[in-house]
Design a protein around this motif. Structure first.
Motif, PDB file in Angstrom:
ATOM      1  N   LEU A   1       0.787  -1.222   0.129  1.00  0.00           N
ATOM      2  CA  LEU A   1       0.138  -0.032  -0.140  1.00  0.00           C
ATOM      3  C   LEU A   1       0.620   1.194   0.108  1.00  0.00           C
ATOM      4  CD1 LEU A   1      -2.577  -0.998   2.560  1.00  0.00           C
ATOM      5  CD2 LEU A   1      -2.920  -0.977   0.194  1.00  0.00           C
ATOM      6  N   SER A   2       2.249   1.139  -0.438  1.00  0.00           N
ATOM      7  CA  SER A   2       3.189   2.291  -0.215  1.00  0.00           C
ATOM      8  C   SER A   2       3.390   2.958  -1.743  1.00  0.00           C
ATOM      9  CB  SER A   2       4.371   1.613   0.386  1.00  0.00           C
ATOM     10  OG  SER A   2       4.771   0.369  -0.420  1.00  0.00           O
ATOM     11  N   GLU A   3       2.665   2.714  -2.501  1.00  0.00           N
ATOM     12  CA  GLU A   3       2.989   3.184  -3.977  1.00  0.00           C
ATOM     13  C   GLU A   3       2.196   4.810  -3.916  1.00  0.00           C
ATOM     14  OE1 GLU A   3       0.884   1.149  -7.056  1.00  0.00           O
ATOM     15  OE2 GLU A   3       1.582  -0.717  -6.042  1.00  0.00           O
ATOM     16  N   GLN A   4       2.965   5.740  -4.594  1.00  0.00           N
ATOM     17  CA  GLN A   4       2.255   6.861  -4.811  1.00  0.00           C
ATOM     18  C   GLN A   4       1.354   6.591  -5.963  1.00  0.00           C
ATOM     19  OE1 GLN A   4       2.035   9.939  -3.266  1.00  0.00           O
ATOM     20  NE2 GLN A   4       3.461   9.228  -1.412  1.00  0.00           N
ATOM     21  N   VAL A   5      -0.105   6.913  -5.685  1.00  0.00           N
ATOM     22  CA  VAL A   5      -0.959   6.637  -6.708  1.00  0.00           C
ATOM     23  C   VAL A   5      -1.525   8.081  -7.215  1.00  0.00           C
ATOM     24  CG1 VAL A   5      -2.984   5.333  -7.465  1.00  0.00           C
ATOM     25  CG2 VAL A   5      -1.564   4.457  -5.633  1.00  0.00           C
ATOM     26  N   GLU A   6      -1.418   8.244  -8.261  1.00  0.00           N
ATOM     27  CA  GLU A   6      -1.902   9.599  -8.947  1.00  0.00           C
ATOM     28  C   GLU A   6      -3.356   9.283  -9.326  1.00  0.00           C
ATOM     29  OE1 GLU A   6       0.167  11.642 -12.115  1.00  0.00           O
ATOM     30  OE2 GLU A   6       2.011  11.553 -11.048  1.00  0.00           O
ATOM     31  N   VAL A   7      -4.242   9.620  -8.313  1.00  0.00           N
ATOM     32  CA  VAL A   7      -5.864   9.365  -8.508  1.00  0.00           C
ATOM     33  C   VAL A   7      -6.121  10.050  -9.752  1.00  0.00           C
ATOM     34  CG1 VAL A   7      -7.960   9.642  -7.487  1.00  0.00           C
ATOM     35  CG2 VAL A   7      -5.896   8.976  -6.249  1.00  0.00           C
ATOM     36  N   SER A   8      -6.056  11.322  -9.811  1.00  0.00           N
ATOM     37  CA  SER A   8      -6.420  12.045 -11.172  1.00  0.00           C
ATOM     38  C   SER A   8      -6.073  11.497 -12.312  1.00  0.00           C
ATOM     39  CB  SER A   8      -5.961  13.576 -10.952  1.00  0.00           C
ATOM     40  OG  SER A   8      -4.606  13.516 -10.630  1.00  0.00           O
ATOM     41  N   THR A   9      -4.653  10.963 -12.446  1.00  0.00           N
ATOM     42  CA  THR A   9      -4.220  10.337 -13.725  1.00  0.00           C
ATOM     43  C   THR A   9      -4.812   9.105 -13.892  1.00  0.00           C
ATOM     44  OG1 THR A   9      -2.128  11.227 -12.849  1.00  0.00           O
ATOM     45  CG2 THR A   9      -2.073   9.827 -14.964  1.00  0.00           C
ATOM     46  N   GLN A  10      -5.170   8.285 -12.869  1.00  0.00           N
ATOM     47  CA  GLN A  10      -5.745   7.204 -13.160  1.00  0.00           C
ATOM     48  C   GLN A  10      -7.270   7.116 -13.570  1.00  0.00           C
ATOM     49  OE1 GLN A  10      -5.888   4.787  -9.330  1.00  0.00           O
ATOM     50  NE2 GLN A  10      -4.565   3.561 -10.052  1.00  0.00           N
ATOM     51  N   LEU A  11      -8.010   8.057 -13.057  1.00  0.00           N
ATOM     52  CA  LEU A  11      -9.354   8.341 -13.355  1.00  0.00           C
ATOM     53  C   LEU A  11      -9.513   9.026 -14.849  1.00  0.00           C
ATOM     54  CD1 LEU A  11     -10.653  10.320 -10.189  1.00  0.00           C
ATOM     55  CD2 LEU A  11     -11.714   8.202 -11.024  1.00  0.00           C
ATOM     56  N   THR A  12      -8.402   9.677 -15.202  1.00  0.00           N
ATOM     57  CA  THR A  12      -8.528  10.074 -16.541  1.00  0.00           C
ATOM     58  C   THR A  12      -8.277   9.033 -17.675  1.00  0.00           C
ATOM     59  OG1 THR A  12      -7.272  12.148 -15.570  1.00  0.00           O
ATOM     60  CG2 THR A  12      -7.499  11.566 -18.324  1.00  0.00           C
TER      61      THR A  12
ATOM     62  N   VAL B   1      -3.144  -0.673  -8.498  1.00  0.00           N
ATOM     63  CA  VAL B   1      -4.009  -1.678  -9.182  1.00  0.00           C
ATOM     64  C   VAL B   1      -5.358  -1.825  -8.620  1.00  0.00           C
ATOM     65  CG1 VAL B   1      -4.044  -4.115  -9.837  1.00  0.00           C
ATOM     66  CG2 VAL B   1      -1.877  -2.829  -9.859  1.00  0.00           C
ATOM     67  N   LEU B   2      -5.252  -1.844  -7.081  1.00  0.00           N
ATOM     68  CA  LEU B   2      -6.440  -2.144  -6.532  1.00  0.00           C
ATOM     69  C   LEU B   2      -7.353  -0.862  -6.587  1.00  0.00           C
ATOM     70  CD1 LEU B   2      -5.403  -3.832  -3.201  1.00  0.00           C
ATOM     71  CD2 LEU B   2      -6.615  -4.697  -5.165  1.00  0.00           C
ATOM     72  N   LEU B   3      -6.732   0.345  -6.420  1.00  0.00           N
ATOM     73  CA  LEU B   3      -7.777   1.794  -6.565  1.00  0.00           C
ATOM     74  C   LEU B   3      -8.290   1.843  -7.791  1.00  0.00           C
ATOM     75  CD1 LEU B   3      -5.565   4.068  -4.472  1.00  0.00           C
ATOM     76  CD2 LEU B   3      -7.582   3.239  -3.721  1.00  0.00           C
ATOM     77  N   GLN B   4      -7.396   1.476  -9.111  1.00  0.00           N
ATOM     78  CA  GLN B   4      -7.878   1.532 -10.453  1.00  0.00           C
ATOM     79  C   GLN B   4      -9.288   0.394 -10.538  1.00  0.00           C
ATOM     80  OE1 GLN B   4      -5.311   1.524 -13.133  1.00  0.00           O
ATOM     81  NE2 GLN B   4      -6.408   0.867 -14.955  1.00  0.00           N
ATOM     82  N   SER B   5      -9.103  -0.568  -9.880  1.00  0.00           N
ATOM     83  CA  SER B   5     -10.449  -1.397  -9.861  1.00  0.00           C
ATOM     84  C   SER B   5     -11.589  -0.566  -9.053  1.00  0.00           C
ATOM     85  CB  SER B   5     -10.269  -2.784  -9.624  1.00  0.00           C
ATOM     86  OG  SER B   5      -9.610  -3.053  -8.204  1.00  0.00           O
ATOM     87  N   VAL B   6     -11.419   0.066  -8.063  1.00  0.00           N
ATOM     88  CA  VAL B   6     -12.534   0.694  -7.277  1.00  0.00           C
ATOM     89  C   VAL B   6     -13.013   1.717  -8.304  1.00  0.00           C
ATOM     90  CG1 VAL B   6     -12.725   2.632  -5.815  1.00  0.00           C
ATOM     91  CG2 VAL B   6     -11.330   0.701  -5.153  1.00  0.00           C
ATOM     92  N   TRP B   7     -12.272   2.556  -8.983  1.00  0.00           N
ATOM     93  CA  TRP B   7     -12.810   3.667  -9.973  1.00  0.00           C
ATOM     94  C   TRP B   7     -13.442   2.780 -11.088  1.00  0.00           C
ATOM     95  CZ3 TRP B   7     -11.924   6.266  -6.339  1.00  0.00           C
ATOM     96  CH2 TRP B   7     -10.809   6.669  -5.621  1.00  0.00           C
ATOM     97  N   GLU B   8     -12.750   1.662 -11.743  1.00  0.00           N
ATOM     98  CA  GLU B   8     -13.650   1.047 -12.835  1.00  0.00           C
ATOM     99  C   GLU B   8     -14.872   0.519 -12.257  1.00  0.00           C
ATOM    100  OE1 GLU B   8     -10.241  -0.988 -14.769  1.00  0.00           O
ATOM    101  OE2 GLU B   8     -11.915  -2.474 -15.178  1.00  0.00           O
TER     102      GLU B   8
END
Lengths: 449, 221
Positions: A304-315, A346-353
């Motif tokens: 859980l230690s990655e820096q995730v760019e939420v905005s980039t992921q959402l785009t 990867v996990l957050l990505q599946s949340v948005w998806e």
């Protein structure tokens, strides 16, 4: 060799080795520090004896016999005589040079000169050369007189005492070590048995280990781990049961629809209708397996230690789902502030998806899906808002339950897993997810990280 | 005719991809390895390549890089879910887009179209009042707020916004937006106009019905 035997063997060799080392150290110590003192002490006694003999009072032989009985060994030689008094020497050789030098008025310091040897302590060596010698004149004749204390006689009882002590120590140590080893290994044997039981998926082998040491801790951890495994196996079984049911029921529907299709009396439109049903059911199985894949990746990727760019992921996800928005005639308004969170990409990505596909699935054609991402001081908020069919309060309350579907008939593509996965992932990130919904007004999902 | 090269070592996937692309009206060239793909590229004209990431020998990333360097044609990468983190690699290798497997034919075709549009389409922007139409990214902005709208709505809006004040009949609209061979009726146009109107509610432009003719776009003062 089991641990118990190893333990005893280890004790035995330790004792043997330490005795040996102790003996060697003692030998060297005697040789370096005690030998000369011992020599001088005996020389003083011998000189007194010689003076006594030379003074002529009493029979020399009687005096020497008496002293021999008192614990000294003598050897008187010269002038044709060669006599022993007191305890016998085990080794009686003495070089003629020594004898003649003593006869020539020189003292012999045999105890001092006794050679150092690793395994023979000079102190105990019952040899003629391990003596002190002085010249002595008895009744006008010159002799050489040699003497050493009769260790055998003087320390006989002490020998037994020491032997007894040593034997007792060894025996008792052994017995106690055996008991201690038993005590130490027993919980390990128990743990091993319990572990073997676990291999056969049996988790109720009693484990009575109550200790406050490392083994006690190990047993405690082991029990905790076992409970955890038992629980997760139970969960897994429930899960498999649910999944099997969810795969079984669309398959069943496909099978029965297929047998309907085999009838030749069907009109074209009926046929098309049945094809559509089969397609829908197949899509449902497909979406279920997709979600299962996400669940499977859950355990592998716990970082859980990655820096995730939420905005980039959402785009990126909006771009990826664009064909679905297009197909459903939906517009997307994205208002994304640049925001990063610490977590698993990867996990957050599946949340948005999941949230976005839900929004698509439950929207009406021509509708709008809004995606908002805000970077606040101490958190990031993602809001996904649709103008779709919405949910009742009761449905919202149950939305995060596994395998819950708000509407069996409507959500033909739902697996009932999507939102529960979302919730689990958000929980894992110590975030919150909230649903606000009103029937036929739309649903808003707010995620805070 | 647009030529698409599909590269995948999995014969069934290749067959599926090839058939879907052919049915959508593209000319397809199939290759089951990176080497074969490079040979085919030497011999034939290719407009776009669809490349699977996981291949023995030259893998998808490498192949993408080579294709981009040597031929400069767009590439769409097909990748498995657990390769998503390799996305960066995919883009640095020069791929124009990527699709996560398993995917539906519809998604593949949408992406192919999108990439081709991006490459061959015009990149000008249209402005009408506070409405900005970006023909490259296929997005619109209303008063600075970005909005992604369905493709047909986008094309319809573009048509109207390119000639503000000019009225278009429903037939013209169908012909320009849906194409000659479109079999739908005028009702479709009505639905799209209705949707566009609701999306443009808070903008400075308005789609006005011209009685007896059709529709036109007007900028409100």
């Amino acid at each position: 060799m089991n641990l118990y035997v190893k333990f005893i063997w280890f004790t035995f060799t330790t004792m043997l080795l330490s005795s040996l080392i102790g003996f060697l150290v003692m030998n060297v110590y005697y040789d370096l520090n005690l030998k000369d003192a011992n020599n001088d002490k005996n020389m003083r006694i011998l000189i007194e004896v010689a003076e006594q003999l030379e003074s002529g009072s009493g029979q020399p032989a009687e005096t020497l016999n008496l002293l021999g009985d008192a614990g000294y060994q003598f050897y008187l030689t010269g002038n044709g005589r060669s006599e022993f008094y007191g305890g016998e020497y085990r080794e009686q050789s003495l070089s003629d040079d020594v004898i003649s030098s003593v006869l020539n008025d020189e003292q012999y310091h045999g105890i001092s000169e006794f050679p150092r040897s690793a395994f023979i302590t000079g102190f105990f060596a019952n040899e003629l050369r391990n003596t002190v010698g002085v010249p002595v004149t008895i009744e006008g004749a010159d002799y050489a007189l040699f003497m050493r204390p009769d260790i055998g006689l003087l320390f006989q009882e002490l020998h037994w005492l020491f032997a007894g002590l040593a034997g007792g120590i060894i025996l008792l140590s052994f017995l106690l070590m055996m008991i201690v080893a038993r005590l130490l290994t027993r919980p390990i044997v128990q743990l091993t048995e319990a572990a073997e039981q676990m291999e056969r998926e049996s988790f109720d082998q009693p484990l009575k280990v109550k200790r406050r040491d490392e083994i006690g801790r190990l047993a405690e951890r082991f029990t905790a781990m076992r409970t955890q495994i038992a629980r997760s196996i139970q969960k897994r079984e429930e899960f498999v049961h649910n999944v099997s049911h969810d795969i079984q029921s669309p398959l069943h529907k496909i099978q029965s629809t297929l047998s309907l299709l085999e009838k030749e009396t069907l009109t074209e439109s009926e046929r098309q209708h049945y094809y559509g049903m089969i397609r829908g059911e197949a899509a449902q199985i497909s979406s279920l397996t997709k979600q299962l894949l996400i669940l499977a990746s859950f355990n592998e990727e716990e970082s859980l230690s990655e820096q995730v760019e939420v905005s980039t992921q959402l785009t990126a996800i909006i771009e990826r789902l664009r064909y679905l928005f297009d197909e459903n005639g939906l517009a997307v308004a994205a208002d994304l502030e640049h925001a990063t969170v610490r977590g698993n990409g990867v996990l957050l990505q599946s949340v948005w998806e999941n949230l976005l596909t839900n929004a698509i699935k439950y929207s009406h054609g021509g509708g709008l899906v809004e995606v908002i991402c805000r970077a606040e001081k101490d958190h990031v908020e993602v809001i996904i808002k649709d103008e779709g069919i919405g949910m009742t309060e009761a449905q919202v309350a149950q939305a995060f339950d596994r395998f819950y579907r708000a509407d069996e008939a409507r959500s033909e593509q739902g697996s009932g897993l999507g939102l529960s996965i979302v919730k689990e992932i958000i929980d894992l990130h110590s975030g919150t997810v909230r649903i606000e919904s009103e029937t036929s007004q739309g649903t808003t999902v707010k995620v805070r990280l | 005719m647009i030529h698409i090269l599909a590269v995948d070592d999995d014969a069934r996937m290749l067959d599926f991809t090839g058939r879907e692309l052919r049915e959508a009206g593209y000319q397809t060239i199939l290759a089951s390895s990176g080497d074969e793909a490079l040979r085919r590229l030497e011999a034939e004209r290719v407009d776009l390549a669809v490349v699977d990431v996981m291949m023995p020998g030259i893998d998808g990333f490498e192949l993408t890089k080579m294709i981009r360097e040597m031929y400069g044609i767009p590439v769409i990468l097909l990748t498995a879910r657990h390769h998503i983190e390799d996305k960066e690699r995919g883009f640095s290798a020069g791929s124009d887009d990527y699709i996560v497997k398993p995917f539906e034919a519809k998604e593949l075709l949408f992406r192919v179209k999108a990439v081709l549009r991006r490459v061959h389409g015009s990149d000008e922007t249209l402005t009408a009042g506070d409405l900005v139409i970006d023909r490259r990214s296929y997005e619109i902005r209303i008063g600075g707020k970005k909005l992604i709208i369905p493709l047909k709505e986008f094309e319809l809006l573009t048509l109207l916004a390119a000639h503000p004040g000019q009225a278009f009949s429903r037939d013209q609209i169908i012909e320009r937006v849906w194409g000659f061979d479109y079999e739908g009726d005028e009702q479709t146009v009505n639905v799209h106009i209705k949707r566009l109107r609701s999306r443009l509610q808070h903008s400075e432009v308005e789609i006005v019905t011209v009685r007896g003719i059709g529709y036109k776009l007007e900028v409100m003062q």
